[in-house]
Design a protein around this motif. Structure first.
Motif, PDB file in Angstrom:
ATOM      1  N   GLU A 239       0.807  -1.184   0.114  1.00  0.00           N
ATOM      2  CA  GLU A 239       0.134   0.085  -0.069  1.00  0.00           C
ATOM      3  C   GLU A 239       0.881   1.257  -0.137  1.00  0.00           C
ATOM      4  OE1 GLU A 239      -2.735  -0.207   3.229  1.00  0.00           O
ATOM      5  OE2 GLU A 239      -4.250  -1.536   2.366  1.00  0.00           O
ATOM      6  N   ARG A 304      -4.045  -5.523  -3.759  1.00  0.00           N
ATOM      7  CA  ARG A 304      -3.825  -4.113  -3.026  1.00  0.00           C
ATOM      8  C   ARG A 304      -2.618  -3.493  -3.565  1.00  0.00           C
ATOM      9  NH1 ARG A 304      -5.959  -3.258   1.967  1.00  0.00           N
ATOM     10  NH2 ARG A 304      -7.447  -4.942   2.780  1.00  0.00           N
ATOM     11  N   VAL A 307      -4.111  -2.008  -7.004  1.00  0.00           N
ATOM     12  CA  VAL A 307      -4.624  -0.583  -6.530  1.00  0.00           C
ATOM     13  C   VAL A 307      -3.521   0.595  -6.233  1.00  0.00           C
ATOM     14  CG1 VAL A 307      -6.289   0.588  -4.896  1.00  0.00           C
ATOM     15  CG2 VAL A 307      -6.775  -1.526  -5.850  1.00  0.00           C
ATOM     16  N   HIS A 311      -3.048   3.839  -8.693  1.00  0.00           N
ATOM     17  CA  HIS A 311      -3.341   5.132  -8.333  1.00  0.00           C
ATOM     18  C   HIS A 311      -2.226   6.008  -7.768  1.00  0.00           C
ATOM     19  CE1 HIS A 311      -7.146   3.073  -8.315  1.00  0.00           C
ATOM     20  NE2 HIS A 311      -7.819   3.948  -8.082  1.00  0.00           N
ATOM     21  N   GLU A 471     -12.406   9.636  -1.443  1.00  0.00           N
ATOM     22  CA  GLU A 471     -11.272   8.511  -1.768  1.00  0.00           C
ATOM     23  C   GLU A 471     -11.747   7.471  -0.933  1.00  0.00           C
ATOM     24  OE1 GLU A 471      -8.333   7.109  -4.151  1.00  0.00           O
ATOM     25  OE2 GLU A 471      -8.968   9.099  -4.048  1.00  0.00           O
ATOM     26  N   TYR A 474     -14.857   5.564  -1.844  1.00  0.00           N
ATOM     27  CA  TYR A 474     -14.861   4.812  -3.244  1.00  0.00           C
ATOM     28  C   TYR A 474     -14.259   3.792  -3.344  1.00  0.00           C
ATOM     29  CZ  TYR A 474     -12.961   3.946  -8.023  1.00  0.00           C
ATOM     30  OH  TYR A 474     -12.908   3.514  -9.199  1.00  0.00           O
ATOM     31  N   ARG A 475     -13.062   3.649  -2.342  1.00  0.00           N
ATOM     32  CA  ARG A 475     -12.236   2.278  -2.299  1.00  0.00           C
ATOM     33  C   ARG A 475     -13.091   1.416  -1.408  1.00  0.00           C
ATOM     34  NH1 ARG A 475      -5.772   3.567  -2.398  1.00  0.00           N
ATOM     35  NH2 ARG A 475      -5.831   5.184  -3.939  1.00  0.00           N
ATOM     36  N   LEU A 479     -13.473  -0.721  -4.585  1.00  0.00           N
ATOM     37  CA  LEU A 479     -12.338  -1.471  -4.867  1.00  0.00           C
ATOM     38  C   LEU A 479     -11.845  -2.474  -3.451  1.00  0.00           C
ATOM     39  CD1 LEU A 479      -9.969   1.653  -6.189  1.00  0.00           C
ATOM     40  CD2 LEU A 479     -11.302  -0.210  -7.429  1.00  0.00           C
ATOM     41  N   THR A 480     -12.764  -3.101  -3.353  1.00  0.00           N
ATOM     42  CA  THR A 480     -12.382  -4.318  -2.176  1.00  0.00           C
ATOM     43  C   THR A 480     -11.741  -5.660  -2.863  1.00  0.00           C
ATOM     44  OG1 THR A 480     -14.648  -4.715  -2.273  1.00  0.00           O
ATOM     45  CG2 THR A 480     -14.168  -3.184  -0.653  1.00  0.00           C
TER      46      THR A 480
END
Length: 528
Positions: A239, A304, A307, A311, A471, A474-475, A479-480
């Protein structure tokens, strides 16, 4: 003569005639004959053979002696399975003078159960009796494992450290003993799977449903806490890749005025710990019982990473509208002239046999491409579920698909540097090929910030800002995971398409028009 007739005629008739005297000479002669061995044999007394009727196998064990012997054999098998090994273990695995159970004990005890059950398959009544005989030895086995595991899991050394480190790559004695209990339970569960035991919750079945659940509990109570620490470390490291690597100012006194981009700290840490985690996974997941948990862990980490890399802002990708890629000519330039000419200057110069090689030309890859390549190689090196067994084949395919998505992201990042802006329709087709194998919500921020919202057009813009969401929300909602991202493709893509279509002058750019065409195809494909 008269006297002679008188005696013969007038003899009294009341007296019977005397019997004839036997001849003793014959009898005496027969007794003196030699007796042969054939006269003393029992051949004449043999009984005719009687046909034996085939009796059922259960008739042999009507007295219950077989089941008693079986119970003793199973109890002895439990004692041998939990006995201390004769071989000496390393000092790092000895706990209170005891050594952990060696691998293979669970399979040995399971083979004993398998032999007895397979031998009684032809007799249903005997088969059920053997299943009932398993209850008591297995209960004693589970009691011993649970008591031993309770002391190990409740110890503060069980999660110290929570994950392997370069300083402590191997498990401590408490963890080694707990892992041996988990491995034993996993091996026995594999035998249960082969025999189909404990799958029926009906009381009229084999009655081993509770035994299977207890064995699964022994395995998960050890593996899940140990793997959770590794998952936390990997997740935090991938992350952190969303933020670019820090840059350092140029040194004073140098001719170069450009800042130097150092390697990302997360990449440096991943290169040090991922090989250690790979060895730990190999030891934790020795059986196929909990490899589905391994698959979910690796898929989560790969997602992860996707993502985070997709981003990263700024992405540092600089596509060109013409073939003017940033090229680096590798030249060897001396820092100061030599004081004396080299010796080769005075040698006879012969004509070259072949023309000189052209200078090495390499495209300048931005740091995000190098980071993506390293992450892809590191995560692909982790052990995966086995593909040769039916129970873990689906989990293996899911992990392979996730890693293929990470490679597809790397290909997309590399293609953005080499693509040349041409006709919007042709560029849209190239983008569709480059984005194959990736979720639309992963490729969307890369294409938007590379072709649409460039520095000349106001700088990068995130997808949540276009949707009007925060943000975090949205995730959390879109975006899970891979499945959730596919479900939200149509809704998110349609909203982004409406915003892009309403902005005046945006579609006049061929690159932006190509992204809009690509997005329409993605929405149509996902909605079909």
């Amino acid at each position: 003569m008269v006297n002679t007739l008188r005696t013969s005629i007038f003899r009294p008739t009341s007296q019977p005639p005397s019997p004839s005297t036997p001849q003793r000479s014959d009898a005496t002669s027969n007794d003196k004959l030699p007796r042969t061995t054939t006269m003393l044999s029992l051949a004449g007394f043999k009984k005719p053979p009687v046909r034996s009727m085939s009796l059922p196998q259960a008739a042999t064990f009507q007295d219950g002696s077989y089941l008693q012997v079986l119970s003793l054999k199973l109890s002895e098998g439990v004692s041998k399975a939990l006995a201390q090994p004769f071989s000496t273990a390393p000092g790092s695995e000895t706990l209170n003078g005891r050594r952990p159970l060696p691998a293979g004990r669970g399979r040995e005890f399971g083979s004993l159960i398998s032999v007895e059950l397979n031998a009684s398959l032809d007799n249903p009544h005997l088969h059920k009796a053997v299943l009932r005989s398993l209850q008591r030895p297995l209960s004693a086995l589970l009691m011993n494992l649970s008591n031993t595991l309770l002391q190990l899991v409740s110890s503060p050394e069980f999660l110290n450290p929570p994950a392997p480190t370069p300083q402590a790559p191997n498990p401590n004695p408490t963890q080694a003993h707990a892992l041996s209990c988990a491995t034993f339970a996993g091996e026995l569960l594999e035998v249960f799977d082969e025999l189909g035991l404990g799958l029926d919750s009906d009381s009229r079945g084999d009655g081993l449903k509770s035994t299977r659940e207890a064995l699964v509990s022994v395995n998960t109570r050890v593996i899940h806490p140990l793997v959770a620490g590794i998952k936390t470390e990997l997740t935090s490291l991938v992350e952190a890749l969303e933020s670019p690597a820090p840059t350092t100012a140029p040194k004073t006194g140098t001719s170069s005025s450009k800042a130097v981009v150092t390697q990302h700290p997360s990449i440096t840490t991943l290169q040090a710990v991922v090989p250690i985690y790979a060895r730990a996974f190999t030891r934790y997941f020795t059986t196929t019982v909990n490899q589905s948990y391994l698959a979910s862990l690796e898929i989560s980490v790969v997602w992860r990473a996707l993502v985070a890399i997709a981003h990263r802002v700024p992405s540092q990708l600089t596509p060109s509208s013409s073939p003017n890629l940033a090229l680096v000519v590798a030249k060897k330039v001396g820092t100061s002239p030599p004081t004396t000419p080299p010796s080769t200057r005075f040698m006879l110069k012969l004509p070259q046999s072949r023309p000189p090689s052209p200078p090495t030309i390499q495209p300048c890859m931005p740091p995000i491409v190098g980071d993506a390549r390293i992450v892809c190689d590191l995560l692909s090196s982790l052990p995966r579920p086995t593909a040769d067994k039916e129970a873990t084949r689906l989990a293996r395919e899911a992990v392979d698909d996730a890693c293929d998505g990470l490679r597809a992201l790397l290909r997309l990042l590399e293609s953005v540097l080499t693509v040349i802006t041409r006709d919007p329709a042709e560029l849209a087709r190239e983008l569709g090929v480059s984005c194959t194998g990736l979720p639309t919500l992963i490729t969307l921020p890369i294409l938007l910030n590379t072709y649409v919202f460039t520095d000349e057009k106001g700088g990068p813009r995130s997808v949540p800002s276009i949707l009007g969401l925060s943000e975090e929300r949205y995730r959390k909602e879109c975006l899970t995971g891979f499945g959730r991202a596919e479900e939200c493709t149509v809704a998110v893509g349609q909203r982004v398409l409406d915003v892009l279509s309403n902005q005046s002058g945006l579609l006049s750019d061929p690159a932006a028009e190509a992204v809009v065409r690509w997005l329409r195809v993605e929405i149509t494909t996902a909605d079909s």
